[in-house]
Each structure stands twice: as structure tokens, then as C-alpha cells.
Design an enzyme around this catalytic site. Sequence first.
Site, PDB file in Angstrom:
ATOM      1  N   HIS A  78       0.840  -1.203   0.000  1.00 13.94           N
ATOM      2  CA  HIS A  78       0.000   0.000   0.000  1.00 13.94           C
ATOM      3  C   HIS A  78       0.871   1.246   0.000  1.00 13.94           C
ATOM      4  CE1 HIS A  78       0.543   0.963   4.356  1.00 13.94           C
ATOM      5  NE2 HIS A  78       0.580  -0.344   4.518  1.00 13.94           N
ATOM      6  N   ASP A  80      -0.181   4.447   1.148  1.00 16.11           N
ATOM      7  CA  ASP A  80      -0.446   5.464   2.164  1.00 16.11           C
ATOM      8  C   ASP A  80       0.346   5.131   3.419  1.00 16.11           C
ATOM      9  OD1 ASP A  80      -2.211   3.202   2.576  1.00 16.11           O
ATOM     10  OD2 ASP A  80      -3.211   4.376   4.129  1.00 16.11           O
ATOM     11  N   ASP A 117       6.492   1.369   6.372  1.00 16.03           N
ATOM     12  CA  ASP A 117       5.188   0.717   6.277  1.00 16.03           C
ATOM     13  C   ASP A 117       4.276   1.661   5.504  1.00 16.03           C
ATOM     14  OD1 ASP A 117       2.768  -0.584   6.688  1.00 16.03           O
ATOM     15  OD2 ASP A 117       2.549   0.142   8.735  1.00 16.03           O
ATOM     16  N   GLU A 147      -4.971   2.028   3.306  1.00 13.43           N
ATOM     17  CA  GLU A 147      -4.824   0.802   4.085  1.00 13.43           C
ATOM     18  C   GLU A 147      -4.787   1.101   5.570  1.00 13.43           C
ATOM     19  OE1 GLU A 147      -2.596  -2.435   6.205  1.00 13.43           O
ATOM     20  OE2 GLU A 147      -2.123  -0.300   6.002  1.00 13.43           O
ATOM     21  N   HIS A 455       4.523   3.372  12.870  1.00 16.96           N
ATOM     22  CA  HIS A 455       3.457   4.289  13.299  1.00 16.96           C
ATOM     23  C   HIS A 455       3.909   5.222  14.420  1.00 16.96           C
ATOM     24  CE1 HIS A 455       0.016   1.482  11.650  1.00 16.96           C
ATOM     25  NE2 HIS A 455       0.976   1.716  10.775  1.00 16.96           N
TER      26      HIS A 455
END
Length: 480
Positions: A78, A80, A117, A147, A455
Site C-alpha cells: 500500500h 499510504d 510501512d 490501508e 506508526h
Amino acid sequence: MEAKRLAGLEPGAVFGYFEEICAIPHGSRNTKMISDYLVGFAKAHDLAYIQDEMNNIILFAPGTCGMEDHPPVILQGHIDMVCEKETTCPIDMAAEGLDVTHDGTYVYAKGTTLGGDDGIAAAMALALLEDTTIPHPPLEVVMTTEEEIGLLGADAIDLSQLKGRKLINLDSETEGVFTVSCAGGCTACITLPVERRAVYGPCIRLTVDGLKGGHSGADIHLKRANADKVMGEFMSRIQKIMPLCLTSFSGGSKDNAIPRSCQATLVAMGINLERINDIAAALQEEIRANYDEPDATVQAFDVDALGGNSLSTESTAKVISLLCSAPNGVQKWSADIEGLVQTSLNLGIAKLGDRFSATFSVRSSVNSEKQEVLSQLKALAEMLEGSYSQDGEYPAWEYRKESHLRDTMVRIYREMFGGEPKVEAIHAGLECGLFSEKLEGLDCVSIGPNILDIHTTRERLDIASTERLWKFLLEVLKNL
């Protein structure tokens, strides 16, 4: 193509493309630029492509010499990323690229998340498509959007043009781990109507900070505190000794990220800052003792104001009740797979505007348990006279007992590295479940290099691990 700050890292093409991707803003719901970048790549390399309204991209490449007639293989990731930054970081992540660099061991971004990620998936795919000397079967490269906010791109994408039935997902974060199953999930939101009124009195500002945060799937089982829940407990304890009127509240920014900090401003009648500081000190000690949170801080400060447009004491009490009553964290462990979280939820966002809203990421590998948790949240909303909504629901990716792709990858891993890979199910969500629903008979495995602290602003991409994974991926494609 020439890399800049990542020049000299191997594989050169992969890190070169990764640096280009980092220079393009590509947070969730801000993916048009990165999607158009991939279209530009396709045009420059004379590749067929599909770009849809969600900015999903599919690139088609023929097989290389001698492999033209082999069955196609799908590479998937993905485009994003989760956009988090330090409070002192000046970068506008909606409009500016990242300040990416490395220390010889890891690639990271100064002051922000890195987006390894899953920018590394796109970087590997582009490096592979660019080099026509690399042996591979026909490739169907699928890069989805949104995602990180519920697999929305994968849910919407039309895969009817795909002929491949073997899919390598490049959205895992631990080298040597082959993921073959994952939980389904859903985003749920409870919204409380609030009554505001002019309230005059001394104000205090409460803060919860210094928590580790992390991914609500991969890290939910770790002993990490949730800043929104801690703030709820903090306000509840203060409320027992004095009436409170909430003026502002903000905790967390992504439903799938464990909140690291939370701030609230209140009008406190009969304020006694010394007593409130005693409450803060006791709660801080409890958080540090009961969680893996050595840097947790719980504090209260005087505010140079005398009230304003605040919530009533009744509305404030409902907000506190929601924060304290809402379930959070691991709800059930798997009885079949040791150490696997089966069902969980994360209170990721809590904020006060015209209404008070609390947004949760709910996950489970058992659909009935997922529905049970969602029902609990709906019942809580009704009890507090609020509203409930949900979206972004996606299915679990079920384990496949017979998998030619998995067996081939395990064999090649043994030959290359002289050891056994770890084949596992995970609690975090992957898009393979949605792809498996759309493509009958799909055989999937998810892999990735070591990426630490995704994250969060501590996110780091392991350079040596990326090179090993790249070489492994090339060997797998050559043998399929």
C-alpha cells in the site's frame, strides 16, 4: 535515477526509489501525488496500468526472457502511510516530504514517521520493474491506498483484470517471518451530544504524555498504556473531589495507533491544584509500575483563564464515563495458536468539538467475537444517549492448509539462509483477506524487512535486512 541521502546503500535502486517516495507526501487520504508518481513511472517504462478513483494503482509487466509464459505473480503493498510527528517538528506532512536519512544501520526520518510501512513495497516493486535483466514471471503489481485507515483501497479496488493466483504481500515488518493469516477488523465510533454553556471559574490543563504508543494490532498485547484511557481515569479521580466542566480534549490521531499523549482543559470548581497534583503523581506512579511505560508523565497546570464556553457538568460526566467504561486492549487470546491475540480493540482517537467522539479499531480472527465487541460499543453508546457508527469492515484472512507459494518460499529460505522461517498468523490487519475474497483460489504469503516502531516517530528501516529480503524476493520470483 540517483539517490541523495541514501546514496551508497544497497540495494541501490530500492533505496533510490524509497527516497523518491519519501519526498512525496502520502499520508492516508492524501495519496493523489504518490499515485500519479506511479502512473508516471508506468508511462516512462511503457507499462500497462490501471488507476482508479481511490488512487489505487495496478502495474502490469511481462515476464522476462524465458519466463514470458509462466503464470503471473501478484506483488502487493500500500502507498499510504501513518503521519505522526514530534511536536517540535516543522514539517507539514500534508504538503512536504520527509527529512529522511540513515546512520549506517537504519533509515529513519527526522521528527516524523518514516513510512517504511509500506513505502518499501512500492520501492522494491519499482526497482524490480525497472531492471529487465532480473528474471521473473509476468508481474501484476497492486498498490492500494487508505490501508492505514481500514483497508479502504483494497475494499474498493477492481481486480477483475488480474490473472495471477499467487500473491506476495510486502507489508510485514519482521524478516524471516512468513505471515499466512490475519485478523479481520472494523473502525467503530461513539459520538456523544454535549451541552455547552458559559462557565466561569479557575481553569486547569491536564496532560498525559511520554507513552510508547505503537501499532494497535502488532503492539496491542504489550504492556503499553493508552493515553486516552489514562486521561479518563485522571479526570474521574478529580471529579470525585470537585465538579468539572470540560473545555477541550484531544488524544490520539489514528484509530490504529495506541495514543501516546492526551491533553484536556477543564473549569474546576473549588480547585485545589495541590490535591490535583497529588492525584497526578499517584496515577503516574501506577502507570509506570503497571505498564512498560518508564517515561510516562501525568501532570496538571494552572491556566491563565476564567472559564469560557465549556461543557456542563452532566456532559462532562458522560465523557468521563465513556472514557472509563469503554473496553480497550486484548479481549481474548487464541486457544489454538500460542501467543496470538484473537480479539482486541484500541481507543485510538478521542476529541471534543461540537460533539465528543471516540474512535476504536476493533480486530478479531473470529468474526463472531468481532461482532460481539462491536455490539458492546453500540450498547455503551445507547446507554450514554450517544450515537454509534462503523465503517472499513474487512474480513479475516484464513489459513490455507495447502499452499504451493508458502512451501516454495520456505524451501528457498532454507537454502539461502540455512534456517527455518517462522510461519505465523498475526493480529494486525492485512489486505490479503480482501484479495482472497475477490480472487478465488488465491495463494498468499506476506513478508517484509525489519521495520522497528512503525506508526511512531521512532520508526526505523533495517538496511541489511532490506538487502537480504530483496535478494530473497528475486530468488522466489525466479523459482515460481
